[in-house]
Enzyme design. Structure first.
Site, PDB file in Angstrom:
ATOM      1  N   LYS A 223      -5.218  11.101   0.865  1.00 49.57           N
ATOM      2  CA  LYS A 223      -5.416   9.762   1.428  1.00 49.57           C
ATOM      3  C   LYS A 223      -6.690   9.191   0.811  1.00 49.57           C
ATOM      4  CE  LYS A 223      -6.494   7.455   5.793  1.00 49.57           C
ATOM      5  NZ  LYS A 223      -6.682   7.623   7.243  1.00 49.57           N
TER       6      LYS A 223
ATOM      7  N   SER B 286     -13.052   1.809  10.278  1.00 51.17           N
ATOM      8  CA  SER B 286     -12.334   1.942   9.007  1.00 51.17           C
ATOM      9  C   SER B 286     -13.011   1.179   7.877  1.00 51.17           C
ATOM     10  CB  SER B 286     -10.904   1.415   9.168  1.00 51.17           C
ATOM     11  OG  SER B 286     -10.249   1.405   7.917  1.00 51.17           O
TER      12      SER B 286
ATOM     13  N   VAL C  42      -5.331   0.547   2.911  1.00 49.93           N
ATOM     14  CA  VAL C  42      -5.478  -0.907   2.753  1.00 49.93           C
ATOM     15  C   VAL C  42      -6.699  -1.201   1.883  1.00 49.93           C
ATOM     16  CG1 VAL C  42      -6.023  -3.050   3.997  1.00 49.93           C
ATOM     17  CG2 VAL C  42      -4.264  -1.482   4.889  1.00 49.93           C
TER      18      VAL C  42
ATOM     19  N   GLU D 279       0.827  -1.222   0.000  1.00 49.20           N
ATOM     20  CA  GLU D 279       0.000   0.000   0.000  1.00 49.20           C
ATOM     21  C   GLU D 279       0.859   1.269   0.000  1.00 49.20           C
ATOM     22  OE1 GLU D 279      -1.517   1.886   3.337  1.00 49.20           O
ATOM     23  OE2 GLU D 279      -0.938   0.335   4.755  1.00 49.20           O
TER      24      GLU D 279
ATOM     25  N   LYS E 118      -3.554  -2.778  15.956  1.00 51.18           N
ATOM     26  CA  LYS E 118      -2.856  -1.852  16.853  1.00 51.18           C
ATOM     27  C   LYS E 118      -3.788  -1.393  17.968  1.00 51.18           C
ATOM     28  CE  LYS E 118      -0.281   1.063  14.692  1.00 51.18           C
ATOM     29  NZ  LYS E 118      -1.128   1.517  13.637  1.00 51.18           N
TER      30      LYS E 118
HETATM   31  N1  PSU Z   1      -2.065   1.649  10.454  1.00 48.58           N
HETATM   32  C1  PSU Z   1      -0.738   1.866  10.506  1.00 48.58           C
HETATM   33  N2  PSU Z   1      -0.148   2.611   9.536  1.00 48.58           N
HETATM   34  C2  PSU Z   1      -0.861   3.142   8.503  1.00 48.58           C
HETATM   35  C3  PSU Z   1      -2.267   2.887   8.449  1.00 48.58           C
HETATM   36  C4  PSU Z   1      -2.829   2.143   9.435  1.00 48.58           C
HETATM   37  O1  PSU Z   1      -0.074   1.407  11.420  1.00 48.58           O
HETATM   38  O2  PSU Z   1      -0.274   3.821   7.656  1.00 48.58           O
HETATM   39  C5  PSU Z   1      -3.050   3.412   7.298  1.00 48.58           C
HETATM   40  C6  PSU Z   1      -3.380   2.288   6.314  1.00 48.58           C
HETATM   41  O3  PSU Z   1      -3.296   2.791   5.005  1.00 48.58           O
HETATM   42  C7  PSU Z   1      -4.836   1.965   6.642  1.00 48.58           C
HETATM   43  C8  PSU Z   1      -5.347   3.336   6.984  1.00 48.58           C
HETATM   44  O4  PSU Z   1      -5.528   1.382   5.583  1.00 48.58           O
HETATM   45  O5  PSU Z   1      -4.305   3.932   7.745  1.00 48.58           O
HETATM   46  C9  PSU Z   1      -6.632   3.293   7.771  1.00 48.58           C
HETATM   47  O6  PSU Z   1      -7.139   4.579   7.854  1.00 48.58           O
HETATM   48  P1  PSU Z   1      -8.661   4.795   8.336  1.00 48.58           P
HETATM   49  O7  PSU Z   1      -8.663   4.344   9.763  1.00 48.58           O
HETATM   50  O8  PSU Z   1      -8.888   6.258   8.157  1.00 48.58           O
HETATM   51  O9  PSU Z   1      -9.505   3.934   7.444  1.00 48.58           O
HETATM   52 MN    MN Z   2     -12.009   6.363  10.163  1.00 46.64          MN
END
Ligand code: PSU
Ligand code: MN
Length: 309
Positions: free
Chosen positions: A91, A145, A111, A29, A164
């Site tokens: 993003k 997400s 992702v 990614e 995480k």
């Molecule tokens: N977790 C990490 N590093 C990252 C991300 C998540 O430790 O860079 C990024 C990935 O691209 C993941 C995105 O798909 O954050 C999720 O963002 P959101 O929670 O806004 O969907």
């Molecule tokens: Mn979100």
């Protein structure tokens, strides 16, 4: 899936050839490059991860959107320029793709978005650091997400270092269960928690070899069961952080976020940057090492899969 059938998609020549010949390919990614890490470590990480995939016998395909074109496979120069621009790039998750493409913009694929492009290209295995999930405080914010929904519908295996603890790990697992997404522990019964090798949660299935994982992926595909799979690969001991310490740092970062009113798609990048700051870069080192570790496993799974076809 016919290669290049999609008129919005450019598959790099090396990736296209490997796919045609049934050789292993690993998708990677790009939000992790632009938004997940600072420059220049982000570029070093991305290039090292590509080398790791190659050294493990597969072809890397970093996914992004450049000038409105979906890309499966970037050149070294493209990765360098992408990493330099960092958070200036949009993003891009599933909902953003149509506008980034129709306006001819650059997009850093999360992702979810990377899975979409990987599936279009015919790539079945994908490596990252961490997936998005159900955020803590979801009762207030509804912040879940789009990565989880994508795992429910798109047939790409995602190798990550678990969930995480900036996220609500228990609710993330419940969501994945509801959506029918298997969570597999590589050589572990415990769900890894990104910076640390274990958490108080268990995985659904433990697999001790890449071939075991490939066999399950093949069975799933043969039966037409759509959706992805989470393969949780624990961070190697030498690079793990103390879970008590990191939990305290994460709690502080979340408190800062709430105070500053950070919401929506800015949440994850904000928390990652804050955690790196507060650990004086140790979280960044751990993050890089776990991505490399995941890239290696993804290449081994892709290789095992290519012998099954
Ligand atoms: N977790 C990490 N590093 C990252 C991300 C998540 O430790 O860079 C990024 C990935 O691209 C993941 C995105 O798909 O954050 C999720 O963002 P959101 O929670 O806004 O969907
Ligand atoms: Mn979100």
């Amino acid at each position: 899936m016919p290669l290049s059938a999609n008129r919005y998609l450019d598959i790099a020549p090396e990736v296209s050839r490997a796919l045609r010949d049934g050789e292993p390919v690993v998708a990677l990614e790009s939000t992790i490059i632009s938004h997940g890490m600072p420059h220049p470590e982000n570029v070093e990480m991305a290039l090292r991860v590509e080398r790791t995939v190659r050294d493990s016998g597969a072809v890397p395909a970093t996914i992004a959107i450049l000038g409105g074109r979906l890309k499966a496979g970037l050149t070294t120069d493209e990765i360098r320029r992408f990493g330099e621009r960092g958070q200036a790039i949009i993003k891009t998750s599933r909902r953003d793709i149509p506008f980034v493409v129709s306006r001819g913009e650059d997009g850093a694929t999360t992702v979810a978005a990377s899975m979409i492009v990987a599936a279009m290209a015919g790539i079945r295995v994908f490596a990252t650091g961490g997936i998005g999930g159900v955020h803590r405080g979801v009762n207030e914010t509804m912040d879940i997400s789009a990565d989880l929904e994508e795992l429910a519908r798109t047939d790409v295996a995602v190798v990550c270092a678990g969930v995480k603890s900036v996220l609500d790990i228990g609710r993330t697992l419940e969501y994945l269960e509801t959506k029918g997404v298997p969570v597999v522990g590589y050589c572990t019964d415990d769900l890894p928690a990104f910076f640390s090798a274990s958490s108080s949660f268990r995985v659904d299935y433990r697999a001790d070899t890449p071939a075991d994982i490939a066999a399950a992926l093949q069975a799933k595909r043969d039966m037409g069961l759509s959706g992805g799979m989470v393969i949780a690969n624990p961070i190697p001991d030498a690079h793990a952080l103390d879970s008590g310490e990191i939990d305290a740092v994460i709690a502080d970062a979340i408190a800062d976020m709430e105070e500053l009113g950070v919401t929506g798609k800015d949440t994850t990048p904000f928390l990652l940057a804050r955690i790196a700051e507060r650990t004086e870069g140790r979280s960044l080192d751990a993050n890089i090492e776990l991505v490399v570790n995941n890239a290696r496993l993804a290449a081994e799974i892709a290789a095992a899969l290519s012998t099954q076809q």
